[in-house]
Design a protein around this motif. Structure first.
Motif, PDB file in Angstrom:
ATOM      1  N   LYS A 195       0.944  -1.041   0.127  1.00 42.40           N
ATOM      2  CA  LYS A 195      -0.075   0.105  -0.725  1.00 42.40           C
ATOM      3  C   LYS A 195       0.829   1.465   0.028  1.00 42.40           C
ATOM      4  N   SER A 196       1.531   0.787   0.596  1.00 41.19           N
ATOM      5  CA  SER A 196       2.782   2.434   1.448  1.00 41.19           C
ATOM      6  C   SER A 196       3.530   2.840  -0.282  1.00 41.19           C
ATOM      7  N   VAL A 197       3.859   1.098  -1.199  1.00 41.62           N
ATOM      8  CA  VAL A 197       4.426   1.307  -2.194  1.00 41.62           C
ATOM      9  C   VAL A 197       3.659   1.536  -3.396  1.00 41.62           C
TER      10      VAL A 197
ATOM     11  N   PHE B 151       3.038  11.198   6.112  1.00 43.25           N
ATOM     12  CA  PHE B 151       3.250   9.807   5.753  1.00 43.25           C
ATOM     13  C   PHE B 151       2.991   9.004   6.827  1.00 43.25           C
ATOM     14  N   GLN B 152       3.385   7.725   6.553  1.00 42.67           N
ATOM     15  CA  GLN B 152       2.972   6.830   7.870  1.00 42.67           C
ATOM     16  C   GLN B 152       3.268   7.615   9.001  1.00 42.67           C
ATOM     17  N   ASN B 153       4.453   7.493  10.004  1.00 47.07           N
ATOM     18  CA  ASN B 153       5.209   8.038  10.877  1.00 47.07           C
ATOM     19  C   ASN B 153       5.528   9.744  10.451  1.00 47.07           C
TER      20      ASN B 153
ATOM     21  N   LEU C 182      -3.199  10.045   2.788  1.00 44.80           N
ATOM     22  CA  LEU C 182      -3.321   9.623   4.139  1.00 44.80           C
ATOM     23  C   LEU C 182      -2.368   8.178   4.290  1.00 44.80           C
ATOM     24  N   ASP C 183      -1.466   8.427   5.025  1.00 42.56           N
ATOM     25  CA  ASP C 183      -0.748   6.111   5.100  1.00 42.56           C
ATOM     26  C   ASP C 183      -1.404   6.139   6.140  1.00 42.56           C
ATOM     27  N   GLU C 184      -2.196   5.796   6.498  1.00 44.40           N
ATOM     28  CA  GLU C 184      -2.218   4.566   7.934  1.00 44.40           C
ATOM     29  C   GLU C 184      -2.186   6.384   9.196  1.00 44.40           C
ATOM     30  N   PRO C 185      -3.503   6.697   8.199  1.00 47.28           N
ATOM     31  CA  PRO C 185      -3.522   7.877   9.441  1.00 47.28           C
ATOM     32  C   PRO C 185      -4.294   7.360  10.316  1.00 47.28           C
TER      33      PRO C 185
END
Ligand SMILES: Nc1ncnc2c1ncn2[C@@H]1O[C@H](COP(=O)(O)OP(=O)(O)O)[C@@H](O)[C@H]1O
Ligand SMILES: [Mg+2]
Lengths: 381, 275
Positions: free
Chosen positions: B54-56, B98-100, B176-179
């Motif tokens: 998913k992030s990729v 980003f995720q973090n 939004l990556d895993e907000p």
């Protein structure tokens, strides 16, 4: 189509009728217009300041974003402060939400006003206190290190042999080439200068004394320590610092492990064991460099060089250098590990710590060397 | 589901379109002929197991990962055919969480938010301060967090601050990556609500990678599911729930999924929106 909107600059047309100033806004009131957007909003305030009653008509706007809405709101506030009554007309439903969302009062932070001289004094005072704190923490850290070392000695089970050997490989073995290289060069330079200066007095052979004593007592250990402070001190600080930033150090702590035992002791011990060995290698390399130059430049053959050297130095000359090495290692190791563990959350802090560790390491190495010089002179060793 | 997508349904404008995407890391093929469209005004939920890419996918669309094959169209332009300057202009039309968080650790929250404005807009410092405070208010952070460093914030506050930075230039599209991962349920629900509100007020298009079934329910107009490098299911949540695809069944009808779905069904029975 979208690029047209982007290019569409914001405008405010003014028309006055019967005491009412009417601004018809057109174009894209978005951040894409950069400074143009700010200027338009500013002109609203300037032109409308004199008016009794102002109407801002938004019906001709193409696009509005939070920045535009914020500026319209701010202009309204400024005009109202100047005594005008302001009405906003022709607002579309989606713009209404934006205007409502961007209404908020600014909490003004009072600007600090200080005198330059006071700032200066404050800075001086703060850095003095910082320095003292640093010394205090350093002493505390040394104590923690000794305690952890004591625990490791008492229960050898805690001793991290693998880590120690690995660190010795990284700090010791891998440093040998560069140590060899600079010390051969320095030995050669000392020999060349010694021969060149002493030639005038016809005392060329004394250059061997010069090389032997200077290199073994001072230069070998000093150059090695400075090199290691730069090469390994920075690496240790960066490694521990990034572990600290990513909460790895905290993870150790909550597992009931002491970061001092796990991270600091092996690194410092590896330096303490490696540095005397490296100093020995450095001494030999520098003497070799001196021998080469004496041979080629002053015609002193290697056997003659060695016998002159034997007369010039004793075991104590050699030992003076070697004895200093573990202390240098301790200073470098403690400074770099402590600075690494003192890293705060930010990338900038890590950079600052690495620089500080290297600078402090080199500085302290020279100070320690000076102290030893006085000590050995006092006991005439 | 919401008014915006209702009115745009006749000709939904495609903001991002991905066709036949193949991405490989060495011999490891992560994307294997993936197709996906993101429509203007929608909130697209993107689900998939951990490590499925998913992030990729997000990073490939953003240009942070090189693709092997396939076409990516951004706002109607082919990514490969765009001159660098034009590409930079388009990049300013989206914001990324980003995720973090990826806040700049040596800048304060306010400076983080002002970073994109400073770099690509010419604005007075006063206006930028004003804007930064507005963004903080929009994402629900207290004004005193403006002067804090990221290391002084909690996980939830970092996500909010990062969202404020993503919104700095008023983008049309946000990734939004895993907000909501790593937030407590209340924090996660707040964040969902925040995204829904922002989406309505700012007219945003949202691409949201998520594991959170609650988020899928409460904010997403459309859901796409990723497995084995392809989109294996796409449509409204109801469509995916009814699907026979084994992975989707395991995902939505596993113990956690069905418990949640059961609870939702009970709550919304009889007033479920017509699909
Ligand atoms: N830079 C990289 N180099 C090699 N492999 C990568 C890289 N980034 C991601 N991967 C691999 O791609 C796969 C998908 O990762 P990712 O997109 O992060 O998963 P997720 O769906 O959980 O976000 C994983 O198997 C991961 O190992
Ligand atoms: Mg991921």
């Amino acid at each position: 189509m979208t690029s047209d909107i982007m290019a569409n600059s914001p405008t405010a047309a003014e028309s006055v009728s019967g005491g009412v100033t009417r601004f018809s806004l057109r174009g894209g009131w978005t951040l894409a217009a950069s400074r143009g957007l700010e200027r338009q909003a500013q002109s609203l305030v300037e032109k409308g300041r004199k008016a009794e009653s102002v109407v801002v008509d938004l019906s001709g706007i193409d696009r509005l974003d939070t920045a535009g809405a914020l500026l319209v709101n701010r202009a309204r506030e400024a005009l109202e402060r100047a005594g005008a009554t302001v009405a906003i007309e022709g607002v579309r439903a989606e713009h209404r939400i934006l205007l409502d969302e961007t209404t908020f009062s600014l909490v003004s932070t009072p600007a600090k006003r200080t005198l330059l001289i006071v700032d200066l004094l404050v800075d001086v005072g703060l850095s003095l206190v910082d320095g003292l704190h640093e010394f205090y923490r350093g002493t505390g850290f040394l104590g923690e290190f000794v305690a952890a070392l004591g625990r490791t000695v008492l229960s050898p089970r805690l001793f991290r042999g693998t880590s120690l050997i690995y660190q010795m490989e990284v700090f010791g073995l891998r440093s040998i080439p560069i140590i060899l290289l600079i010390n051969i060069a320095v030995g050669a330079i000392v020999a060349q200068q010694g021969i060149f200066q002493l030639m005038r007095f016809g005392a060329t052979s004394y250059s061997v004394d010069l090389i032997g004593i200077l290199v073994l007592r001072e230069l070998g250990v000093l150059l090695t320590s400075i090199m290691i402070a730069g090469r390994c001190g920075s690496a240790i600080t960066a490694e521990l610092g990034s572990m600290k930033m990513r909460e790895e150090v905290d993870a150790l702590r909550v597992m009931g492990l002491s970061p001092i035992e796990v991270l600091v002791v092996p690194r410092v011990l590896a330096l303490v064991f490696s540095l005397p060995l490296l100093t020995f290698i450095a001494d030999m390399a520098a003497l070799f460099g001196g021998l080469l130059v004496s041979w080629s430049y002053a015609g002193i053959s290697p056997p003659a060089f060695l016998s002159l050297l034997q007369e010039a130095i004793g075991v104590n000359t050699f030992m003076v250098g070697i004895i200093k090495a573990p202390f240098m290692a301790l200073v470098i190791g403690l400074i770099s590990t402590q600075d690494g563990l003192a890293t705060m959350g930010s990338a900038e802090s890590l950079g600052r710590q690495v620089t500080a560790a290297v600078v402090k390491g080199i500085f302290m190495v020279i100070i320690v060397d000076g102290c030893f010089a006085m000590f050995f002179a006092t006991i005439s060793y | 589901m919401n008014a915006a997508s209702e009115t745009t349904r006749p000709i939904p404008e495609v903001l991002i379109s991905v066709r036949g995407l193949i991405v490989e890391f060495g011999a490891h093929r992560v994307m294997n002929g993936l197709d996906l469209d993101i429509y203007r005004g929608e909130v697209l939920g993107f689900v998939g197991g951990s490590g499925q890419g998913k992030s990729v996918l997000m990073r490939t669309i953003l240009g942070l990962v090189q693709k092997r094959e396939g076409a990516i169209r951004l706002f109607g332009h082919d990514r490969d055919g765009l001159p660098p300057l034009e590409l930079r202009r388009l990049e300013q039309r989206w914001g990324v969480l980003f995720q973090n968080g990826a806040l700049f650790s040596s800048l304060t929250v306010k400076q983080n938010i002002q970073m994109p404005m400073r770099e690509s807009r010419d604005l007075s410092q006063r206006f930028m301060d004003d804007l930064a405070m507005l963004k903080l208010k929009l994402v629900g952070l207290p004004p005193d967090s403006a002067e804090k460093l990221p290391s002084e914030l909690s996980g939830g506050m970092i996500k909010r601050a990062a969202l404020a930075r993503a919104l700095a230039l008023d983008p049309e599209l946000v990734f939004l990556d895993e907000p909501t991962s790593g937030l407590d349920p209340i924090g996660a629900a707040d964040f969902d609500e925040l995204i829904a509100t922002l989406q309505k007020t700012l007219g945003l298009t949202v691409f949201m990678v998520t594991h959170d079934l609650d988020s899928l329910y409460s904010v997403c107009d459309r859901v796409a599911a990723l497995a084995e490098g392809k989109v294996i299911g796409e449509g409204s949540l109801e469509d995916l729930l009814a699907s026979d695809q084994p992975w989707l069944r395991a995902y939505f009808h596993g113990t956690r999924g069905s418990r949640l779905i059961g609870a939702r069904k009970g709550k919304t029975d009889g007033q479920a929106p017509p699909q």
